[in-house]
Design a protein around this motif. Sequence first.
Motif, PDB file in Angstrom:
ATOM      1  N   LYS A 153       0.775  -1.105   0.009  1.00 53.87           N
ATOM      2  CA  LYS A 153       0.187   0.026   0.035  1.00 53.87           C
ATOM      3  C   LYS A 153       0.898   1.115   0.094  1.00 53.87           C
ATOM      4  CE  LYS A 153      -3.665  -1.937   2.846  1.00 53.87           C
ATOM      5  NZ  LYS A 153      -4.334  -1.993   4.188  1.00 53.87           N
ATOM      6  N   TRP A 154       0.238   2.505   0.057  1.00 51.77           N
ATOM      7  CA  TRP A 154       0.800   3.605  -0.040  1.00 51.77           C
ATOM      8  C   TRP A 154       1.300   4.010   1.297  1.00 51.77           C
ATOM      9  CZ3 TRP A 154      -1.274   7.238   3.399  1.00 51.77           C
ATOM     10  CH2 TRP A 154      -2.341   6.925   3.682  1.00 51.77           C
ATOM     11  N   CYS A 155       0.987   3.279   2.481  1.00 48.30           N
ATOM     12  CA  CYS A 155       1.365   3.332   3.879  1.00 48.30           C
ATOM     13  C   CYS A 155       2.069   2.172   4.481  1.00 48.30           C
ATOM     14  CB  CYS A 155       0.293   4.048   4.667  1.00 48.30           C
ATOM     15  SG  CYS A 155      -1.099   2.987   4.934  1.00 48.30           S
ATOM     16  N   PRO A 156       3.089   2.262   5.310  1.00 45.66           N
ATOM     17  CA  PRO A 156       3.606   1.024   5.679  1.00 45.66           C
ATOM     18  C   PRO A 156       2.545   0.446   6.803  1.00 45.66           C
ATOM     19  CG  PRO A 156       5.019   2.855   6.017  1.00 45.66           C
ATOM     20  CD  PRO A 156       3.798   3.395   5.652  1.00 45.66           C
ATOM     21  N   ASP A 157       2.358  -1.003   6.323  1.00 46.13           N
ATOM     22  CA  ASP A 157       1.514  -1.732   7.232  1.00 46.13           C
ATOM     23  C   ASP A 157       1.989  -3.175   7.376  1.00 46.13           C
ATOM     24  OD1 ASP A 157      -1.406  -2.615   4.940  1.00 46.13           O
ATOM     25  OD2 ASP A 157       0.867  -2.798   4.972  1.00 46.13           O
ATOM     26  N   TYR A 158       3.239  -3.460   7.234  1.00 49.88           N
ATOM     27  CA  TYR A 158       3.916  -4.663   7.589  1.00 49.88           C
ATOM     28  C   TYR A 158       3.449  -5.685   6.319  1.00 49.88           C
ATOM     29  CZ  TYR A 158       4.453  -2.241  11.907  1.00 49.88           C
ATOM     30  OH  TYR A 158       4.950  -1.296  12.951  1.00 49.88           O
ATOM     31  N   SER A 159       2.833  -5.325   5.274  1.00 52.98           N
ATOM     32  CA  SER A 159       2.472  -6.120   4.306  1.00 52.98           C
ATOM     33  C   SER A 159       3.385  -6.156   2.926  1.00 52.98           C
ATOM     34  CB  SER A 159       1.113  -6.083   3.753  1.00 52.98           C
ATOM     35  OG  SER A 159       0.806  -4.898   3.352  1.00 52.98           O
ATOM     36  N   MET A 160       4.605  -6.510   3.299  1.00 54.84           N
ATOM     37  CA  MET A 160       5.508  -6.382   2.131  1.00 54.84           C
ATOM     38  C   MET A 160       5.427  -7.745   1.163  1.00 54.84           C
ATOM     39  SD  MET A 160       6.649  -4.859   4.897  1.00 54.84           S
ATOM     40  CE  MET A 160       7.955  -5.996   5.794  1.00 54.84           C
ATOM     41  N   ASP A 161       5.492  -7.336  -0.360  1.00 49.63           N
ATOM     42  CA  ASP A 161       5.126  -8.240  -1.206  1.00 49.63           C
ATOM     43  C   ASP A 161       6.332  -8.802  -1.989  1.00 49.63           C
ATOM     44  OD1 ASP A 161       3.249  -6.530  -3.602  1.00 49.63           O
ATOM     45  OD2 ASP A 161       4.859  -5.861  -2.434  1.00 49.63           O
ATOM     46  N   TYR A 162       7.578  -7.686  -2.020  1.00 42.14           N
ATOM     47  CA  TYR A 162       8.754  -7.996  -2.807  1.00 42.14           C
ATOM     48  C   TYR A 162      10.029  -7.608  -1.862  1.00 42.14           C
ATOM     49  CZ  TYR A 162       6.182  -8.840  -7.010  1.00 42.14           C
ATOM     50  OH  TYR A 162       5.211  -8.909  -7.992  1.00 42.14           O
ATOM     51  N   TRP A 163      11.050  -8.158  -2.044  1.00 43.63           N
ATOM     52  CA  TRP A 163      12.230  -8.083  -1.117  1.00 43.63           C
ATOM     53  C   TRP A 163      13.501  -8.037  -2.093  1.00 43.63           C
ATOM     54  CZ3 TRP A 163      12.048  -8.031   4.199  1.00 43.63           C
ATOM     55  CH2 TRP A 163      10.740  -8.116   4.762  1.00 43.63           C
ATOM     56  N   GLY A 164      14.451  -7.234  -1.579  1.00 41.86           N
ATOM     57  CA  GLY A 164      15.647  -7.356  -2.024  1.00 41.86           C
ATOM     58  C   GLY A 164      16.506  -8.633  -1.615  1.00 41.86           C
ATOM     59  N   GLU A 165      17.825  -8.924  -2.048  1.00 43.39           N
ATOM     60  CA  GLU A 165      18.527  -9.968  -1.784  1.00 43.39           C
ATOM     61  C   GLU A 165      19.207  -9.480  -0.261  1.00 43.39           C
ATOM     62  OE1 GLU A 165      19.118 -12.461  -5.984  1.00 43.39           O
ATOM     63  OE2 GLU A 165      20.789 -11.693  -4.897  1.00 43.39           O
ATOM     64  N   GLY A 166      19.429  -8.219  -0.152  1.00 45.21           N
ATOM     65  CA  GLY A 166      19.881  -7.988   1.053  1.00 45.21           C
ATOM     66  C   GLY A 166      21.282  -7.441   0.865  1.00 45.21           C
ATOM     67  N   THR A 167      21.779  -6.590   1.846  1.00 48.47           N
ATOM     68  CA  THR A 167      23.310  -5.997   1.818  1.00 48.47           C
ATOM     69  C   THR A 167      23.736  -6.187   3.295  1.00 48.47           C
ATOM     70  OG1 THR A 167      24.587  -4.064   1.381  1.00 48.47           O
ATOM     71  CG2 THR A 167      22.616  -3.699   2.423  1.00 48.47           C
ATOM     72  N   LEU A 168      24.839  -6.659   3.194  1.00 51.35           N
ATOM     73  CA  LEU A 168      25.519  -7.166   4.637  1.00 51.35           C
ATOM     74  C   LEU A 168      26.087  -6.081   5.353  1.00 51.35           C
ATOM     75  CD1 LEU A 168      26.074  -9.488   6.720  1.00 51.35           C
ATOM     76  CD2 LEU A 168      28.194  -9.987   5.435  1.00 51.35           C
ATOM     77  N   VAL A 169      25.907  -5.794   6.766  1.00 45.97           N
ATOM     78  CA  VAL A 169      26.490  -4.859   7.609  1.00 45.97           C
ATOM     79  C   VAL A 169      27.071  -5.546   8.582  1.00 45.97           C
ATOM     80  CG1 VAL A 169      26.124  -2.996   9.057  1.00 45.97           C
ATOM     81  CG2 VAL A 169      24.701  -2.935   6.925  1.00 45.97           C
ATOM     82  N   THR A 170      28.387  -5.161   8.816  1.00 42.16           N
ATOM     83  CA  THR A 170      29.296  -5.857   9.866  1.00 42.16           C
ATOM     84  C   THR A 170      29.706  -4.752  10.764  1.00 42.16           C
ATOM     85  OG1 THR A 170      29.538  -7.896   8.556  1.00 42.16           O
ATOM     86  CG2 THR A 170      31.226  -7.552  10.393  1.00 42.16           C
ATOM     87  N   VAL A 171      29.356  -4.883  11.766  1.00 36.72           N
ATOM     88  CA  VAL A 171      30.044  -3.750  13.025  1.00 36.72           C
ATOM     89  C   VAL A 171      31.091  -4.572  13.839  1.00 36.72           C
ATOM     90  CG1 VAL A 171      29.235  -2.198  14.492  1.00 36.72           C
ATOM     91  CG2 VAL A 171      27.752  -2.671  12.565  1.00 36.72           C
ATOM     92  N   SER A 172      32.094  -4.249  13.677  1.00 41.18           N
ATOM     93  CA  SER A 172      33.379  -4.924  14.378  1.00 41.18           C
ATOM     94  C   SER A 172      34.433  -3.905  14.267  1.00 41.18           C
ATOM     95  CB  SER A 172      33.571  -6.233  13.777  1.00 41.18           C
ATOM     96  OG  SER A 172      34.763  -6.534  14.335  1.00 41.18           O
ATOM     97  N   SER A 173      35.362  -3.975  15.485  1.00 39.08           N
ATOM     98  CA  SER A 173      36.617  -3.236  15.647  1.00 39.08           C
ATOM     99  C   SER A 173      37.624  -3.983  15.147  1.00 39.08           C
ATOM    100  CB  SER A 173      36.849  -2.741  17.057  1.00 39.08           C
ATOM    101  OG  SER A 173      36.863  -3.907  18.024  1.00 39.08           O
TER     102      SER A 173
END
Length: 121
Positions: A101-121
């Motif tokens: 919909k035009w407003c977020p309502d937790y009903s997602m129908d398509y997803w990307g493959e993702g991008t990895l975020v690693t937080v580390s020193s």
Amino acid sequence: QVQLVESGGGLAQPGGSLRLSCAASGFTFSSYAMSWARQAPGKGLEWVSGIYSDGSDTYYADSVKGQFTISRDNAKNTLYLRMNSLEPEETALYYCAKDMKWCPDYSMDYWGEGTLVTVSS
């Protein structure tokens, strides 16, 4: 067909920042709300943030409120997530998703493959 391609992930130091991008195609980007979600290693999927189709309003999970900022550029068909003060426990695969919909309502129908975020020193 709908395509969502995330970018901008990588290695960040604790306390550092990253900006994720999601390039969208195959649908009228300006007509739909968009969301970001993440999945940490060994954990379930967590919704992080959503934004209205016109960018007029945004929502955040309590865990990232005041730390992350979602935005969009409808002229560029691109969704963003600015992440500040990153902590190691925020290491995850970050996904963008198209809402139904035009407003977020937790009903997602398509997803990307993702991008990895690693937080580390």
